[in-house]
Scaffold this active site. Structure first.
Site, PDB file in Angstrom:
ATOM      1  N   CYS A 271     -18.248  -1.177 -33.824  1.00  0.00           N
ATOM      2  CA  CYS A 271     -17.768  -0.841 -35.164  1.00  0.00           C
ATOM      3  C   CYS A 271     -18.990  -0.656 -36.059  1.00  0.00           C
ATOM      4  O   CYS A 271     -20.096  -0.392 -35.565  1.00  0.00           O
ATOM      5  CB  CYS A 271     -16.791  -1.880 -35.699  1.00  0.00           C
ATOM      6  SG  CYS A 271     -17.481  -3.539 -35.925  1.00  0.00           S
TER       7      CYS A 271
ATOM      8  N   CYS B  38     -16.375  -7.688 -38.127  1.00  0.00           N
ATOM      9  CA  CYS B  38     -14.904  -7.726 -38.285  1.00  0.00           C
ATOM     10  C   CYS B  38     -14.165  -7.219 -37.049  1.00  0.00           C
ATOM     11  O   CYS B  38     -13.574  -7.995 -36.305  1.00  0.00           O
ATOM     12  CB  CYS B  38     -14.459  -6.906 -39.501  1.00  0.00           C
ATOM     13  SG  CYS B  38     -15.154  -7.461 -41.068  1.00  0.00           S
ATOM     14  N   ARG B  39     -14.198  -5.912 -36.809  1.00  0.00           N
ATOM     15  CA  ARG B  39     -13.325  -5.311 -35.795  1.00  0.00           C
ATOM     16  C   ARG B  39     -13.849  -5.473 -34.373  1.00  0.00           C
ATOM     17  O   ARG B  39     -13.099  -5.898 -33.479  1.00  0.00           O
ATOM     18  CB  ARG B  39     -13.123  -3.817 -36.101  1.00  0.00           C
ATOM     19  CG  ARG B  39     -12.344  -3.586 -37.378  1.00  0.00           C
ATOM     20  CD  ARG B  39     -12.448  -2.143 -37.835  1.00  0.00           C
ATOM     21  NE  ARG B  39     -13.817  -1.825 -38.228  1.00  0.00           N
ATOM     22  CZ  ARG B  39     -14.242  -0.605 -38.544  1.00  0.00           C
ATOM     23  NH1 ARG B  39     -13.394   0.403 -38.499  1.00  0.00           N
ATOM     24  NH2 ARG B  39     -15.498  -0.405 -38.900  1.00  0.00           N
ATOM     25  N   SER B  40     -15.109  -5.085 -34.112  1.00  0.00           N
ATOM     26  CA  SER B  40     -15.563  -5.123 -32.706  1.00  0.00           C
ATOM     27  C   SER B  40     -15.713  -6.544 -32.162  1.00  0.00           C
ATOM     28  O   SER B  40     -15.419  -6.762 -30.980  1.00  0.00           O
ATOM     29  CB  SER B  40     -16.829  -4.279 -32.487  1.00  0.00           C
ATOM     30  OG  SER B  40     -17.908  -4.745 -33.233  1.00  0.00           O
TER      31      SER B  40
ATOM     32  N   ASP C 256     -10.952  -0.354 -41.506  1.00  0.00           N
ATOM     33  CA  ASP C 256     -11.983  -1.375 -41.682  1.00  0.00           C
ATOM     34  C   ASP C 256     -11.509  -2.477 -42.638  1.00  0.00           C
ATOM     35  O   ASP C 256     -11.360  -2.250 -43.833  1.00  0.00           O
ATOM     36  CB  ASP C 256     -13.250  -0.707 -42.241  1.00  0.00           C
ATOM     37  CG  ASP C 256     -14.454  -1.624 -42.114  1.00  0.00           C
ATOM     38  OD1 ASP C 256     -14.254  -2.857 -42.040  1.00  0.00           O
ATOM     39  OD2 ASP C 256     -15.581  -1.109 -42.085  1.00  0.00           O
TER      40      ASP C 256
ATOM     41  N   ASN D 108     -20.243  -4.962 -36.999  1.00  0.00           N
ATOM     42  CA  ASN D 108     -20.136  -5.938 -35.897  1.00  0.00           C
ATOM     43  C   ASN D 108     -19.823  -7.351 -36.390  1.00  0.00           C
ATOM     44  O   ASN D 108     -20.245  -8.348 -35.803  1.00  0.00           O
ATOM     45  CB  ASN D 108     -21.397  -5.937 -35.017  1.00  0.00           C
ATOM     46  CG  ASN D 108     -21.248  -6.658 -33.675  1.00  0.00           C
ATOM     47  OD1 ASN D 108     -22.192  -7.250 -33.177  1.00  0.00           O
ATOM     48  ND2 ASN D 108     -20.076  -6.635 -33.093  1.00  0.00           N
TER      49      ASN D 108
HETATM   50  P1  4NP Z   1     -16.764  -3.969 -39.296  1.00  0.00           P
HETATM   51  O1  4NP Z   1     -16.619  -4.137 -40.881  1.00  0.00           O
HETATM   52  O2  4NP Z   1     -17.416  -2.622 -39.059  1.00  0.00           O
HETATM   53  O3  4NP Z   1     -15.359  -4.009 -38.779  1.00  0.00           O
HETATM   54  O4  4NP Z   1     -17.602  -5.129 -38.819  1.00  0.00           O
HETATM   55  C1  4NP Z   1     -17.718  -4.018 -41.749  1.00  0.00           C
HETATM   56  C2  4NP Z   1     -18.528  -5.100 -41.970  1.00  0.00           C
HETATM   57  C3  4NP Z   1     -19.587  -4.990 -42.865  1.00  0.00           C
HETATM   58  C4  4NP Z   1     -19.830  -3.785 -43.510  1.00  0.00           C
HETATM   59  C5  4NP Z   1     -19.001  -2.704 -43.275  1.00  0.00           C
HETATM   60  C6  4NP Z   1     -17.964  -2.803 -42.396  1.00  0.00           C
HETATM   61  N1  4NP Z   1     -20.893  -3.676 -44.425  1.00  0.00           N
HETATM   62  O5  4NP Z   1     -21.033  -2.616 -45.052  1.00  0.00           O
HETATM   63  O6  4NP Z   1     -21.663  -4.637 -44.584  1.00  0.00           O
END
Ligand code: 4NP
Length: 155
Positions: A8, A13-15, A124, A11
């Site tokens: 994702c 939340c989702r992955s 997201d 790294n």
């Molecule tokens: P993820 O979510 O891609 O599902 O881990 C996010 C976590 C952090 C950020 C963006 C998306 N960020 O911009 O810090």
């Protein structure tokens, strides 16, 4: 041994949720020695951090371990080291294709493994706050992915 990398953006939340859910399914199927599981982000802002509180809560309420999972940024070498790379959304997939050039890895969207869905992206939750929705898609996608691997590999 077949290896799977979930990807994702951050790294956190989702992955990592997909990594934890898929690892549990692999363990329950008794296939830990045949299937290796990891996750990474296309961005490196959260390097070394544990999963987001929302992801930890979703996993904990379902008794799924996230022990030892820490955020890391994907490297070019990951694309050669993993057989199956699963992006959470189309923007992650586009980022992977930009660094992939001659990789032998197969690139997918998680939703490719959800039969009959019209979704293409796992939204997201860092922005939506909806971790339940992510869990439902992750659970369905991981189940479909495991079935696909078992069938293909005859395991
Ligand atoms: P993820 O979510 O891609 O599902 O881990 C996010 C976590 C952090 C950020 C963006 C998306 N960020 O911009 O810090």
């Amino acid at each position: 041994m077949i290896s799977v990398l979930f990807v994702c953006l951050g790294n956190i939340c989702r992955s990592p949720m997909a990594e934890a859910v898929f690892r549990q399914m692999v363990r329950e199927a008794g296939l830990e020695k045949q299937i290796r599981v990891d996750s990474a982000g296309t961005g490196g802002w959260h390097e070394g951090e544990p999963p987001h509180r929302g992801t930890r809560e979703i996993l904990e309420t379902r008794g799924i371990s996230h022990k030892g999972i820490r955020a890391r940024q994907i490297s070019r070498e990951d694309l050669d080291r993993f057989d199956i790379i699963v992006a959470m959304d189309n923007s992650n997939l586009a980022a992977l294709r930009r660094i992939a050039d001659q990789t032998s890895a197969d690139l997918y969207l998680l939703t490719d493994f959800i039969p009959g869905t019209d979704r293409t992206d796992v939204p997201d939750p860092y922005y939506t706050g909806n971790f339940e929705e992510v869990y439902e898609l992750v659970e369905a996608g991981c189940r479909g992915l495991l079935q696909r691997i078992r069938k293909q590999e005859g395991i």
